[in-house]
Write a protein that holds these residues in place. Sequence first.
Motif, PDB file in Angstrom:
ATOM      1  N   UNK A 171       0.882  -1.173   0.000  1.00  0.00           N
ATOM      2  CA  UNK A 171       0.000   0.000   0.000  1.00  0.00           C
ATOM      3  C   UNK A 171       0.920   1.222   0.000  1.00  0.00           C
ATOM      4  N   UNK A 172       0.956   1.960  -1.113  1.00  0.00           N
ATOM      5  CA  UNK A 172       1.912   3.061  -1.225  1.00  0.00           C
ATOM      6  C   UNK A 172       1.380   4.355  -0.602  1.00  0.00           C
ATOM      7  N   UNK A 173       0.139   4.695  -0.892  1.00  0.00           N
ATOM      8  CA  UNK A 173      -0.463   5.904  -0.333  1.00  0.00           C
ATOM      9  C   UNK A 173      -1.829   5.561   0.231  1.00  0.00           C
ATOM     10  N   UNK A 174      -2.111   6.083   1.409  1.00  0.00           N
ATOM     11  CA  UNK A 174      -3.393   5.808   2.043  1.00  0.00           C
ATOM     12  C   UNK A 174      -4.410   6.854   1.580  1.00  0.00           C
ATOM     13  N   UNK A 175      -5.545   6.365   1.089  1.00  0.00           N
ATOM     14  CA  UNK A 175      -6.566   7.227   0.505  1.00  0.00           C
ATOM     15  C   UNK A 175      -7.777   7.297   1.428  1.00  0.00           C
ATOM     16  N   UNK A 176      -8.321   8.492   1.590  1.00  0.00           N
ATOM     17  CA  UNK A 176      -9.475   8.692   2.465  1.00  0.00           C
ATOM     18  C   UNK A 176     -10.700   7.945   1.950  1.00  0.00           C
ATOM     19  N   UNK A 177     -11.389   7.268   2.860  1.00  0.00           N
ATOM     20  CA  UNK A 177     -12.657   6.633   2.530  1.00  0.00           C
ATOM     21  C   UNK A 177     -12.543   5.345   1.740  1.00  0.00           C
ATOM     22  N   UNK A 178     -11.304   4.837   1.543  1.00  0.00           N
ATOM     23  CA  UNK A 178     -11.099   3.631   0.744  1.00  0.00           C
ATOM     24  C   UNK A 178     -10.473   2.545   1.613  1.00  0.00           C
ATOM     25  N   UNK A 179     -11.024   1.339   1.543  1.00  0.00           N
ATOM     26  CA  UNK A 179     -10.512   0.210   2.313  1.00  0.00           C
ATOM     27  C   UNK A 179      -9.340  -0.421   1.573  1.00  0.00           C
ATOM     28  N   UNK A 180      -8.145  -0.294   2.148  1.00  0.00           N
ATOM     29  CA  UNK A 180      -6.946  -0.786   1.474  1.00  0.00           C
ATOM     30  C   UNK A 180      -6.359  -1.985   2.224  1.00  0.00           C
ATOM     31  N   UNK A 181      -6.061  -3.046   1.479  1.00  0.00           N
ATOM     32  CA  UNK A 181      -5.542  -4.285   2.061  1.00  0.00           C
ATOM     33  C   UNK A 181      -4.112  -4.501   1.577  1.00  0.00           C
ATOM     34  N   UNK A 182      -3.210  -4.758   2.519  1.00  0.00           N
ATOM     35  CA  UNK A 182      -1.820  -5.086   2.200  1.00  0.00           C
ATOM     36  C   UNK A 182      -1.681  -6.606   2.148  1.00  0.00           C
ATOM     37  N   UNK A 183      -1.183  -7.133   1.015  1.00  0.00           N
ATOM     38  CA  UNK A 183      -1.026  -8.590   0.935  1.00  0.00           C
ATOM     39  C   UNK A 183       0.174  -9.029   1.765  1.00  0.00           C
ATOM     40  N   UNK A 184       0.105 -10.234   2.303  1.00  0.00           N
ATOM     41  CA  UNK A 184       1.191 -10.833   3.086  1.00  0.00           C
ATOM     42  C   UNK A 184       1.336 -12.289   2.655  1.00  0.00           C
ATOM     43  N   UNK A 185       2.115 -12.560   1.612  1.00  0.00           N
ATOM     44  CA  UNK A 185       2.240 -13.935   1.112  1.00  0.00           C
ATOM     45  C   UNK A 185       2.739 -14.915   2.162  1.00  0.00           C
ATOM     46  N   UNK A 186       3.559 -14.418   3.131  1.00  0.00           N
ATOM     47  CA  UNK A 186       4.111 -15.326   4.126  1.00  0.00           C
ATOM     48  C   UNK A 186       3.048 -15.914   5.047  1.00  0.00           C
TER      49      UNK A 186
END
Length: 576
Positions: free
Chosen positions: A362-377
């Motif tokens: 996730x490079x930039x956090x955007x207002x009002x948007x649900x952002x998920x960071x993947x974690x392959x491990x």
Amino acid sequence: MTSNASPALAEPTMHPDVQRPRIGDLLVQAGKLSARDLERALAAQEEMGNMLGRVMVRLGLVSEIDVAQVLSRQLGVNLVAGSDFPDLMPEIEGLQLGFLQTNAVYPLRQEAGVLHVAMAVPQDAFVLKGLHLATGLAIAPHLALETDIEKALDEPEHDPQEAADDGFGDGADSGDFVEHLKDLASEAPVIRLVGNIISRVIDLRASDIHLEPFDDGLHVRYRVDGVIHAGELVPPRLSAAVNSRVKLLAHLDIAERRLPQDGRIKTRVKGRELDLRVSTVPTVHGESVVMRVLDRASVRLELEKMGFEKDTLHRFNQLLARPHGILLVTGPTGSGKTTTLYAALAKIDASAQKIITVEDPVEYQLDGINQIQVHPQIHLTFANALRSILRQDPDIIMIGEMRDGETAQIAVQSALTGHLVLSTLHTNTAAGAVIRMKDMGVESYLITSAVNGVLAQRLVRTLCPHCKEAYEPGADVRERTGLARFCSNDTPVYRAVGCAECRQSGYRGRTGIHELLLLDEPMRRAIIEGRDANALNALAAQSGMLTLYEDGLRKVAAGVTTLDELARVTQDQADA
């Protein structure tokens, strides 16, 4: 030496009774500091009780070199670069290393009864008198960065890089070495050196910092407007310590030097919040470290300011307004694909729609948007995350990148079940994205049903407005390059020159060039028939699509960039 000079001074350059402008005011006048930041620094100085220049550097408001340049003018003393220090410190009778280290003094040379010294605080009368009494010589003070002086004085008993090469194995020696690295990485010279390396990204407008180890030391390089530029060279004795300092800041394991690692640094530099994405990989000479700069203050999340021509932007906005289907953005690494998707999401009303993204990272956090960071491990992959978010009732889904067939299949199913899906692919052309999806195992009929359009893009450097020069390339060049199609013979064409404003590069900043492929009925039939990328490109051109190169020619005709820059950026299309 004049008769009224202090016996400790060879040159009467700094008289205590002379009223000088304050260093803070000089920095404000030079445009290096805002008046508000000066007030903050003065308030902090009252609490910290240190010199104002050092306080401002520690707060990240200005760089050490900014302070030094202003201080040099204020005091009327020469500023000496660390690279101009003698290779071997001259032995001066009466001087003790402890005194030099405590007071940040480095002897430069002795000539005609005068000792020339580099000092972090050349106006310190106590130190000047001490040097005179210890040596019996007249003292000629020069200004130097405290970092350079400490680096020159600080000679570790052994090179930590050599210790690593001799065998970074098991047992107590390994543990001792790690502790030694931590100690080195926590010392003031290393902390300041890393701070200065990071702070240069603001002045250079750099997007990446590369720390590359070789036999002669750690090469620091900066990527500016997509092009690598050489920076400083860190001595071999400090290479491992500098890399360890970066790893500590990024919360990485400094004992692990054999495997790649990824981390993140959040810091404040010159009054700006910087987010650095850190990647390390082992090489034969040590660890190579790259810091990707995510500068929230510089990113422009507005499609209108990203180089789109009006006709392309109009069609792209129409694709964004569709209720379902896939919209792809393609291009190589560093071509601004993710930024374009962020700008597209910023344009959509998040209060009226449920928007979920799956990204790595996730490079930039955007207002009002649900952002998920993947974690392959922990098995939170793009595909697994996508399956879960479909149960979250989203309207719009952004997938950071379609990396495999499984992700592509789920994206297609999402689009066919009423979702608008935005994603990126690594292909050279817009038509190449269709072929890539086929290679991932997506059937042609599903591609034609799900995909609405593909935007290919690149970033070209824009001409420096201060030094760009008009010239006439000639009718032959205009015809051969295709420029004649987009402008008349009397339209000026510009070339890069180079000046102080653009650091002699001739360019300042970047803008986008685009090609937008729409999946209309003729295009869908061609895909079903199994046509290759060249045939799809030719068909799109018949429907009015301009290629990346042709869109770039419009930028050349408008005086935004050059033919040379356009050729550099679009040369891969010949291999597409």
